[in-house]
Scaffold this active site. Structure first.
Site, PDB file in Angstrom:
ATOM      1  N   ASP A 119       0.869  -1.168   0.000  1.00 24.08           N
ATOM      2  CA  ASP A 119       0.000   0.000   0.000  1.00 24.08           C
ATOM      3  C   ASP A 119       0.915   1.230   0.000  1.00 24.08           C
ATOM      4  OD1 ASP A 119      -2.373   1.645   0.437  1.00 24.08           O
ATOM      5  OD2 ASP A 119      -1.702   1.783   2.519  1.00 24.08           O
ATOM      6  N   ASP A 161      -0.106   5.189   0.918  1.00 25.87           N
ATOM      7  CA  ASP A 161      -0.333   6.140   2.013  1.00 25.87           C
ATOM      8  C   ASP A 161      -0.446   5.417   3.356  1.00 25.87           C
ATOM      9  OD1 ASP A 161      -0.737   8.667   0.411  1.00 25.87           O
ATOM     10  OD2 ASP A 161      -2.325   7.436  -0.448  1.00 25.87           O
ATOM     11  N   ASP A 169      -1.650  -0.832   5.803  1.00 32.80           N
ATOM     12  CA  ASP A 169      -2.044  -0.334   7.125  1.00 32.80           C
ATOM     13  C   ASP A 169      -3.546  -0.162   7.285  1.00 32.80           C
ATOM     14  OD1 ASP A 169      -2.196   1.959   5.346  1.00 32.80           O
ATOM     15  OD2 ASP A 169      -2.296   3.205   7.145  1.00 32.80           O
TER      16      ASP A 169
END
Length: 221
Positions: A8, A10, A166
């Site tokens: 991922d 961001d 996250d």
């Protein structure tokens, strides 16, 4: 076939909250709305720019506005790397994975234009075999097809891949694609979002070792 680590963006590879927050505040100023606290904006990240704008406007009692969205997208793309930088330990983790023969890819809900502009500005653009952005395919995370399409673009296969993210979308997309997920606890997601992840990393330096363990686990079970 070399193994593939899908990241991922961001909250996992980069701390982009400062520039996203600044862009949201500039949108608010254009619309005459009250500014946002950092925690408000961080809680809106993870489902793509359209969802971010929709949530930001809703938090100020406004309906989604297509013109505001397009203005935000253009503004953010042009200013995506003012303060954004890789999280401490990320470059070293990417180096360690590459040195161990891992192919690297990005699977993000951020639009491709902003993603590529950001990666080029911070010197990470050449590290990834593929970028599966939020508008690269007909679907996006948590749809596992987004992860599968990114993996295919990188030349990888699910049996030799690990996802690192996250957000609950990362965990859900990986589960649907049959790929183990490492939850990036240093990012923006809450601890509850780690439910269903195969492992939790508290620092990027743990990722290369965890990737190796997860890839080896089926063969040693």
């Amino acid at each position: 076939m070399p193994p593939t680590a899908l990241f991922d963006l961001d909250g996992t590879l980069v701390d982009s909250a400062p520039d996203i927050h600044a862009a949201v505040d500039r949108m608010a100023a254009r619309l005459g709305l009250r500014r946002y606290a950092r925690a408000e904006v961080v809680g809106m990240i993870g489902d793509g720019v359209r969802a971010l704008v929709e949530r930001a406007l809703a938090a100020r009692g406004r309906a989604f506005d297509e013109m505001a969205y397009q203005a935000f997208l253009a503004d953010y793309t042009a200013n995506a790397a003012v303060e954004t930088a890789p999280f401490p330990g990320i470059p070293a983790a990417l180096d360690a994975l590459a040195a161990s023969g891992w192919r690297l890819a990005i699977c993000t809900n951020k639009p491709e234009g902003a993603t590529r502009a950001l990666l080029a500005a911070i010197g990470l653009a050449d590290r990834f075999a593929a970028i599966g952005a939020g508008d690269s395919f007909p679907v996006r995370k948590p749809d596992p097809a987004h992860l599968r399409a990114t993996l295919a673009a990188a030349g990888g296969e699910a049996a030799r891949a690990v996802m690192i993210g996250d957000h609950r979308n990362d965990v859900a997309a990986a589960a649907g694609a049959g790929i183990p997920c490492i939850f990036a606890a240093w990012g923006y997601g809450t601890a509850a979002m780690a439910e269903g992840a195969a492992a939790v990393a508290t620092h990027p330096g743990e990722v290369p070792v965890l990737c190796g363990r997860l890839l080896a686990a089926p063969a040693t079970a």
